[in-house]
Design an enzyme around this catalytic site. Sequence first.
Site, short mmCIF file in Angstrom:
data_model
loop_
_atom_site.label_atom_id
_atom_site.label_comp_id
_atom_site.label_asym_id
_atom_site.label_seq_id
_atom_site.Cartn_x
_atom_site.Cartn_y
_atom_site.Cartn_z
N ASP A 40 0.83 -1.21 0.00
CA ASP A 40 0.00 0.00 0.00
C ASP A 40 0.86 1.27 0.00
O ASP A 40 1.85 1.35 0.74
CB ASP A 40 -0.87 -0.05 1.27
CG ASP A 40 -2.03 0.93 1.25
OD1 ASP A 40 -2.87 0.83 0.35
OD2 ASP A 40 -2.09 1.78 2.16
N GLU B 66 1.77 -0.25 -4.76
CA GLU B 66 0.87 0.83 -5.16
C GLU B 66 1.69 2.12 -5.16
O GLU B 66 1.94 2.71 -4.10
CB GLU B 66 -0.32 0.94 -4.20
CG GLU B 66 -1.36 1.93 -4.70
CD GLU B 66 -2.26 2.49 -3.60
OE1 GLU B 66 -3.34 2.98 -3.93
OE2 GLU B 66 -1.88 2.45 -2.42
O1 TEU Z 1 -4.86 3.95 -1.44
C1 TEU Z 1 -4.00 5.04 -1.52
C2 TEU Z 1 -4.49 6.10 -2.37
O2 TEU Z 1 -3.70 6.85 -2.86
C3 TEU Z 1 -5.98 6.18 -2.57
O3 TEU Z 1 -6.55 6.08 -1.31
C4 TEU Z 1 -6.46 7.44 -3.15
O4 TEU Z 1 -5.91 8.53 -2.50
C5 TEU Z 1 -7.96 7.53 -2.98
O5 TEU Z 1 -8.53 6.27 -3.11
C6 TEU Z 1 -8.55 8.43 -4.01
O6 TEU Z 1 -9.94 8.25 -3.98
C7 TEU Z 1 -4.54 2.92 -0.56
C8 TEU Z 1 -5.69 1.94 -0.49
O7 TEU Z 1 -5.88 1.34 -1.74
C9 TEU Z 1 -6.91 2.66 0.02
O8 TEU Z 1 -8.03 1.81 0.05
C10 TEU Z 1 -6.60 3.14 1.41
O9 TEU Z 1 -7.67 3.91 1.90
C11 TEU Z 1 -5.33 3.99 1.45
O10 TEU Z 1 -4.26 3.40 0.74
C12 TEU Z 1 -4.85 4.15 2.87
O11 TEU Z 1 -4.35 2.94 3.34
#
Ligand code: TEU
Length: 510
Positions: A203, A257
């Site tokens: 993540d 990610e």
């Molecule tokens: O996502 C990181 C992220 O950059 C996204 O959350 C983005 O900012 C957002 O979805 C825009 O709508 C990851 C995970 O995939 C997400 O589900 C988490 O909420 C986030 O990290 C925090 O851990």
Amino acid sequence: MTGSAPWWKSAVVYQLYPRSFADTDGDGIGDLEGIRRHLDHLQWLGVDAVWISPFYRSPMADFGYDVADYCDVDPVFGTLEDFGRLVQEAHDRDLRVIVDWVPNHSSDRHPWFVESRSARESPKRDWYVWVDGRPDQPPNNWKAAFSATDPAWTWDEATAQWYLHLFLAEQPDLNWRNPEVVAAMHDTLRFWLDEGVDGFRMDVIHALVKQADFPDVDDPWLSTDRLDEPATHALIRGFRSLLDGYPGGREPVSVGEVFILSTAKVAEYYGDDDELHLAFNFPPLFAPWDAAKWRTRVDRVAEEFDPRGAWPTWVLSNHDTPRHRTRYGGSEARARAAAVLLLTLRGTPFVYQGEELGLENAEVPPERQVDPGGRDGARAPIPWDASAQHGWASDPWLPWPPEADVRNVERERADPGSVLNLYRRLLAARRASPALRLGSWSPLPSPDGVLAYQRDHDGGRRVVIVNFTGKRHDVDVAGDWTVEIASDGAGEGRRYSGAVGADQAVVLSP
Ligand code: TEU
């Protein structure tokens, strides 16, 4: 499989969002046992691996992306024994298991943070990011994700310091400049490897180390200028050696990610084949359904990735983004053509649960909205059958996606013309074709609004034509070709006619 390419280059990964996949204990929230009971279905579909979004102990402020124990299963999802059984039975079916790893931040209820917060002198104080300041003045202009205005800092009354959180206040950022944090988090990787997992989806991996001294930045949300530090690359090299050095020949994969909207930057996270094995690249995911825009973004990937031997990933949908069918205007025909694109580009595709049913986002009325990031619509439960409860023992935590009475697993499995059976045919075609799995990618001449390309491997060849428009187009391809797959099923097994229909995509074989 072909040659000595690692398994994850040939694989198609299926993203499971466990809260919404399948519930077995009747609490309206999916669980690990629900996944285990549907492994036969995933095997029937033909995917090679699953990535399971977080199922760790969590207060669920961010539905599991706020982890209170990195090495245990939240009771809502089951137990560690359930997880062990799931891995075992997945492996029995040649399905690999990738788990989500959330290293940037923990939950504010994680014992590490509770201890860190307890006193400035706490031995764990420096495990998180604390800075001095005045209670009425956050240390800089950084903003928390999911909010237009909230600072990325929360003032702790008792110890009179600010702590940093790029996401919710319930998600304090770990201090990755502290070697004790690095060691403790390496232990969590080893823990899940010992449990038998085949890799990690990491993540917001580009965000681990923050810019020193926390300066104000131009774009105060998830921008690259406060993150993307050289020290983060050094940490990733550490994760990579841990994975590559793990005994047993399992070849565990890391897929990061990297939430940076520059493909050149994303490519840097592969390092010199010593950082991430795979990275998500968001520009294609955010591209509209437009042939020229897709062509540019696919070309960018080839330009930036190929010289460093980096292997791309392709994603149309995930738990954070509206479903692609919804983004592309709700047309099933387009969603089908997009599936052909996803599963025939050069790289590792990720399928998000439910896209194989052609699902659209759910309409979630305000009183049922629960996600602080407004992402509920993409997280609706999977309808398993046509009954009123769609195979769930009680009302699920979110409303059903549209048309669940017909758009459900049972109905679509029985209908050879369904979106589900299209995904199944595409996955089978990939399995059977080294060109589709591992071949080179080169564009072919095509009219505006159409993307055509060929994939070549060891004398094997496939041609793919994707019509992004609502008009039929003639597309000449030299030689004799058979329609192996058509997004609408039309003409499969017959000679290619020299044209693609409106919103149609085809895979041609010699
Ligand atoms: O996502 C990181 C992220 O950059 C996204 O959350 C983005 O900012 C957002 O979805 C825009 O709508 C990851 C995970 O995939 C997400 O589900 C988490 O909420 C986030 O990290 C925090 O851990």
